[in-house]
Write an enzyme that holds these catalytic residues in place. Structure first.
Site, PDB file in Angstrom:
ATOM      1  CE  LYS A  80      -5.291  -1.738   4.358  1.00  7.12           C
ATOM      2  NZ  LYS A  80      -6.045  -1.863   5.458  1.00  7.12           N
ATOM      3  CG  ASN A  99     -10.277  -2.877   2.689  1.00 11.72           C
ATOM      4  OD1 ASN A  99     -11.360  -2.504   2.010  1.00 11.72           O
ATOM      5  ND2 ASN A  99     -10.446  -3.450   3.657  1.00 11.72           N
ATOM      6  CG  ASP A 147      -9.727  -2.256   6.983  1.00 12.24           C
ATOM      7  OD1 ASP A 147      -9.823  -3.383   7.078  1.00 12.24           O
ATOM      8  OD2 ASP A 147      -9.023  -1.559   6.392  1.00 12.24           O
ATOM      9  N   GLY A 197      -6.942   4.690  19.694  1.00  9.82           N
ATOM     10  CA  GLY A 197      -6.065   4.363  18.195  1.00  9.82           C
ATOM     11  C   GLY A 197      -6.460   5.603  17.076  1.00  9.82           C
ATOM     12  CB  ALA A 198      -5.381   8.118  15.650  1.00  8.71           C
ATOM     13  N   GLY A 249      -4.663   3.259  10.547  1.00  3.36           N
ATOM     14  CA  GLY A 249      -5.551   2.874   9.368  1.00  3.36           C
ATOM     15  C   GLY A 249      -7.003   2.247   9.822  1.00  3.36           C
ATOM     16  CB  ALA A 250      -7.971  -0.601  12.075  1.00  7.13           C
ATOM     17  N   GLY A 281     -12.347  -9.204  17.451  1.00  7.93           N
ATOM     18  CA  GLY A 281     -11.955  -8.741  16.043  1.00  7.93           C
ATOM     19  C   GLY A 281     -12.314  -9.740  14.828  1.00  7.93           C
TER      20      GLY A 281
END
Ligand code: NDP
Length: 283
Positions: A72, A93, A108, A131-132, A134-135, A248
């Site tokens: 990516k 992406n 994404d 969270g931190a 890629g997503a 998701g």
């Protein structure tokens, strides 16, 4: 009688570990559903072959391609330009052939945003995100560009979270704070949207997030990025607390809808893609 055409338009994906990626099934379901003579080729491409893969796609006139792990960031040097959010994230992406130029986009976060918008507009909303990686980076940038009032990034490791918080504060207008994950995390009163963008719950739908569930209140919208299984414990807990939940699959399907729109120009029916994915994840 219409002339026969034995040449398909091509798109696809370059990644390592491509055999675990169901995107091909979802996109080809959309092509079939809309009667398009298009093919999506899921390719296993190691890092040292990425340059040649992009060259090959150009030579064959591919209309674009997805990039997944580990390409990516590296792919950017082989493209001709970047869309706004991809430029801020520094990650692509989805490459799109626009008049012979390959432009890097990031679907994404856009897929997440489209899924969220079906329930709530994040403009002016206070958002907590776990969270931190890629997503989370992709989602955080899109939420900020969509006008979120504030973002709180809750993450276990500081080393991963700090650069994301810095990026959001420097490159977007949304004030963003970092919370190093306390055990358990208590969702502040007044929070509108809560997002799990960690990999907790992946392949184990019963894995809990270390969150005081009683702090999830009715009226909050709670979203999870996990697709396999989509019915995570976090979402089940949130639902039991009276929250509106988003799984998701919506994010994944909307990435497909956005990718197909970029490549073909058509608005794909998300229903055909969801049916295909649900069958895959049920088996
Ligand atoms: P990364 O590996 O880049 O990041 C993982 C994140 O999860 C990090 O913030 C990490 O925290 C956190 N994490 C992992 N395990 C734990 C744990 N036990 N406790 C606390 N935090 C934890 O992964 P990605 O961001 O690329 O992907 C995250 C998830 O999103 C994956 O499950 C992926 O399948 C899903 N995804 C879904 C998409 C969709 O369309 N629905 C699209 C893209 C991804 P730390 O920094 O502390 O390690």
């Amino acid at each position: 009688m219409a002339a026969r055409d034995f040449t398909s338009e091509l798109v696809g994906s370059f990644s390592e570990g491509s055999n675990g990626n169901p995107t091909v099934a979802m996109i080809e379901a959309a092509f079939r559903h809309h009667g398009l003579n298009w093919r999506y080729i899921n390719c296993e491409v190691p890092p040292e072959k990425l340059a040649d893969a992009v060259k090959g796609a150009r030579a064959m006139g591919w209309k674009g391609f997805n990039l997944s792990i580990p390409h990516k960031v590296e792919v950017i040097q082989y493209l001709d330009g970047l869309g706004e959010s991809a430029a801020i994230m520094g990650a692509v992406n989805c490459a799109v052939n626009r008049n012979g130029k390959l432009i890097g986009e990031n679907t994404d976060g856009k897929g997440f945003l489209k899924s969220l918008m079906e329930v709530v507009d994040p403009r002016g909303k206070r958002i907590v995100m776990f969270g931190a990686g890629g997503a989370a980076r992709a989602i955080g940038v899109e939420l900020a560009l969509a006008g979120a009032k504030s973002l709180t990034i809750v993450n276990r490791s500081v080393s991963r979270a700090e650069p994301l918080v810095k990026l959001l504060n420097e490159k977007t207008k949304t004030p963003t704070e970092l919370v190093v994950w306390p055990q358990p995390y208590r969702v502040p009163e007044g929070t509108d949207i809560v997002v799990n963008a960690t990999s907790i719950g992946l392949a184990n739908g019963n894995q809990p997030l270390d969150v005081d569930i009683s702090t999830l209140r009715p009226g909050m919208v709670v979203a999870d990025v996990i697709v396999d299984p989509p019915d995570t414990r976090f979402l089940r807990d949130a639902k039991a607390q009276g929250c509106t939940t988003i799984d998701g699959l919506g994010m994944l399907i909307n990435q497909g809808v956005i990718g197909v729109k970029y490549w073909t120009g058509i608005d794909a029916d998300p229903g055909a893609m969801r049916t295909e994915l649900e069958a895959i994840f049920a088996s």
